[in-house]
Motif scaffolding. Sequence first.
Motif, PDB file in Angstrom:
ATOM      1  N   VAL A  27      17.832  14.834   5.988  1.00 32.09           N
ATOM      2  CA  VAL A  27      17.930  15.829   7.051  1.00 32.09           C
ATOM      3  C   VAL A  27      16.538  16.051   7.644  1.00 32.09           C
ATOM      4  CG1 VAL A  27      17.621  17.811   5.486  1.00 32.09           C
ATOM      5  CG2 VAL A  27      18.740  18.133   7.693  1.00 32.09           C
ATOM      6  N   VAL A  28      16.481  16.184   8.968  1.00 36.91           N
ATOM      7  CA  VAL A  28      15.251  16.536   9.672  1.00 36.91           C
ATOM      8  C   VAL A  28      15.337  18.007  10.059  1.00 36.91           C
ATOM      9  CG1 VAL A  28      13.871  16.176  11.754  1.00 36.91           C
ATOM     10  CG2 VAL A  28      14.857  14.208  10.557  1.00 36.91           C
ATOM     11  N   ALA A  29      14.312  18.763   9.739  1.00 43.20           N
ATOM     12  CA  ALA A  29      14.214  20.160  10.155  1.00 43.20           C
ATOM     13  C   ALA A  29      13.263  20.237  11.345  1.00 43.20           C
ATOM     14  CB  ALA A  29      13.719  21.035   9.013  1.00 43.20           C
ATOM     15  N   ASP A  30      13.792  20.667  12.484  1.00 43.16           N
ATOM     16  CA  ASP A  30      13.000  20.798  13.705  1.00 43.16           C
ATOM     17  C   ASP A  30      12.373  22.183  13.728  1.00 43.16           C
ATOM     18  OD1 ASP A  30      11.952  20.783  16.254  1.00 43.16           O
ATOM     19  OD2 ASP A  30      13.898  21.135  17.228  1.00 43.16           O
ATOM     20  N   LEU A  31      11.053  22.237  13.587  1.00 39.50           N
ATOM     21  CA  LEU A  31      10.352  23.522  13.513  1.00 39.50           C
ATOM     22  C   LEU A  31       9.658  23.898  14.806  1.00 39.50           C
ATOM     23  CD1 LEU A  31       8.795  23.120   9.952  1.00 39.50           C
ATOM     24  CD2 LEU A  31      11.049  23.945  10.595  1.00 39.50           C
ATOM     25  N   SER A  32       9.838  23.097  15.859  1.00 37.46           N
ATOM     26  CA  SER A  32       9.186  23.390  17.141  1.00 37.46           C
ATOM     27  C   SER A  32       9.992  24.410  17.934  1.00 37.46           C
ATOM     28  CB  SER A  32       9.055  22.108  17.966  1.00 37.46           C
ATOM     29  OG  SER A  32       8.239  21.166  17.323  1.00 37.46           O
ATOM     30  N   PRO A  33       9.339  25.192  18.785  1.00 36.02           N
ATOM     31  CA  PRO A  33      10.086  26.062  19.703  1.00 36.02           C
ATOM     32  C   PRO A  33      11.054  25.237  20.548  1.00 36.02           C
ATOM     33  CG  PRO A  33       7.750  26.588  19.734  1.00 36.02           C
ATOM     34  CD  PRO A  33       7.880  25.336  18.951  1.00 36.02           C
ATOM     35  N   ARG A  34      12.225  25.790  20.827  1.00 36.89           N
ATOM     36  CA  ARG A  34      13.315  25.022  21.446  1.00 36.89           C
ATOM     37  C   ARG A  34      12.913  24.358  22.753  1.00 36.89           C
ATOM     38  NH1 ARG A  34      16.457  28.872  21.932  1.00 36.89           N
ATOM     39  NH2 ARG A  34      16.470  29.329  24.142  1.00 36.89           N
TER      40      ARG A  34
END
Length: 284
Positions: A27-34
Amino acid sequence: MAATGGSGRSTVAHLLATAMAPLAETVVADLSPRLSSPWPWWTADDAQAGGLAALPPDQPLSRADIRSAAAVRQAAADSHWSVLTDARAWHAAPLDLPADPAAWHQLAAAGGWQLLLADTAHPVAHDLLTARCTGLPGLTRAWCALPFTVPVLCAQPTAAGIQALQQAVMVLDAEGLPLQRTVVVFSAASDGRLPATAQAAATMLTARAAAVVQLPHDADIRTHGLAAPPSRIHGRTRQAARELASAVLAAAGEAFGEPLPDAPQPAAAPNPAPAVLDEEDPTR
């Protein structure tokens, strides 16, 4: 992670997830602002995924709840991987996502994934310097402290990119963070050999980091991003991604043993105590 924006972090995470998916539930967790993240665009074809907005932090979540919130990307004919990102419309209010890396580790473990790839958004050197001046642990140190973590430090092989990378490496070393199990990735912005400054940096880092990997320029990725199927990715790019995956696994095995021990599992939420009725007044 990277020293500055535009270092190819998300592209590296995407390619690494594709290469690792046949080996482990990923799984990749996207931590950047949308509105500054490419992941909502790359996963827009998976309309059934609820995204991070479907995982309220104040409610208990089952494995099925977490899995259904993740978008799914195809790695090959017989493998896939997942992405946890905020895929809502641009005008939706920003989510209040946890900064603590342990929260993301726990979410991935509760979802049943074996491998968590965190696409971080903070500048590494700035984070470490701020942590030193404030006496706080900082995000970079907290990510590196998670079980069996292999940092992947991304950079563009340009003059500015190399300077930012060298500063980040100097700060990582000064703060005692694990350079010996860090993999450095150069994401080429054009065809041809690495510039002389990048080659010198790669030579220097080879003796200090676990590995140095070059991702070649891929015109299709540069033009269309990674929303397209994996078959659109150039063969040499896929080969470089496999080399990156091998370097990450080798770094983990060298640091933690082969095979890797079991990682700590998050504790299950305790069951609420059963209600006890008052025989004289059942409403109480």
